[in-house]
Design an enzyme around this catalytic site. Sequence first.
Site, short mmCIF file in Angstrom:
data_model
loop_
_atom_site.label_atom_id
_atom_site.label_comp_id
_atom_site.label_asym_id
_atom_site.label_seq_id
_atom_site.Cartn_x
_atom_site.Cartn_y
_atom_site.Cartn_z
N ASP A 59 -12.29 1.51 5.64
CA ASP A 59 -11.17 1.68 4.71
C ASP A 59 -10.05 2.49 5.34
OD1 ASP A 59 -12.31 0.35 2.44
OD2 ASP A 59 -13.62 2.08 2.15
N ASP A 93 -3.23 -4.86 -4.52
CA ASP A 93 -2.44 -3.64 -4.72
C ASP A 93 -0.99 -3.90 -5.09
OD1 ASP A 93 -4.58 -2.02 -4.22
OD2 ASP A 93 -3.92 -1.32 -2.27
N ASP A 96 0.82 -1.21 0.00
CA ASP A 96 0.00 0.00 0.00
C ASP A 96 0.86 1.27 0.00
OD1 ASP A 96 -2.53 1.20 -0.11
OD2 ASP A 96 -2.53 1.59 2.04
#
Length: 443
Positions: free
Chosen positions: A387, A193, A155
């Site tokens: 989130d 990701d 991330d």
Amino acid sequence: MRHRSTAVPSLRARGLLPAAAALALLAAALLPVAAGGAPPGASRSAAPGPSGNAAPGPSGSAAPTLLGSAASPDPVRFHVPAANPAALAQYRDLTASGDTRTAAGLLAMVRAPHAVWLGDSTPAEVERTARATVEAAAREGTVPVLVLYNAPGRDCSQYSAGGAGTDAAYTDWTDAVARGIGAHRALVVLEPDSLALLPSDCGQDDSSGTRTAARYAAVRHAVDVLEPLAGTAVYLDAGNPGWHAVETVVPRLVKAGVDRATGFTVNVSHYHSDADSAWYATLVSGCLAHVARAGEATDCPERSWTRAEATTWLGEHALGPAADRAHFVTDTSRAGRGPWTPKPGAHADPQEWCNPPGRGLGPRPTAETGDPLHDAKLWIKTPGESDGHCLRGTAGPEDPERGTVDPKAGDWFPAQALELVRLAEPAIMPPASSGQVRGREYS
């Protein structure tokens, strides 16, 4: 990526309070845990037969699949891990307040099949967790969805920062996951990701691209130790329809070894409709087939093309049976209302992906998609979990769109959970009746 905690899930029975027994039965009736259809195959070497299972080989024996035997008539059922304790506390609060309709919908949501996230753990810990999960699923006759989320620098060290400290540590960790799975069935979503957000995308690489090259090597190693397992299917990261162009994500998948995996994943932890996700994935799969025949990714159709134009191109260039092409799975957990469109100029950085308001649950997990390339619709992100702290370009600490301080990534977000349940498409709440107390409705 913003997800749930990766702590070891409890595998004990998920009992409910005695007073809630009636609602439990109601939610169970609403919950389509058993999802029919052909399973994602551990190998794409066998063409589908008339029943949707892999066709028998030359000897007449059934080819192996993720379910163990293509001759089995049983539908795919995905594993239901333990619910977030905060979700059950919210369920009890709703029940106590008399909002039994919303409570039933929330219970159905948390009892739906969803993924188990693995990360931020030692090799010994993750091996135990993986083994406990696949063995529990085997006893139930279900297929667990395991999300590996531990790549170094994941991330881009933002909301869900963490992961293994070194590339060597990550290799040891993925080897441990493979040992934990063994010969059991598992559907593996590999490092969300990791390819859509490379170190080179966020200024974390050197001029030689060392870290990006290491990321590709780490993903390839994970594919090579997991995909050959007898009952495991591996899906790589392909972002979401609103992120990378087809011509951008396809070379990344190729470099990461998608040709040695079952396929790729689209829309993890995002909100795009499943129709948009599946179409984008179809374009990606077709482009991968084109590139495999020495074509150029820059020639491939994009989402901006008309359906007619793209379909014509796919028919001419994406040749070969579906069994030989890259398959895909989609995350439908929060896809019911599609992505959020903030008001123009309302926020310096809208962060459309971050706890957007007014979203709903999407289609329930199932392997019955009606598309030979689309192996499953899954709830990969655990719906109801935050989130992250969404600031939308402000100094915070409040989310200016919601007027509250959002929970950290992976923590339960009661307000969002209610929105997802009440705005689910298809609906997950029981029909309203004149004698029920109705919760707050959302438009």
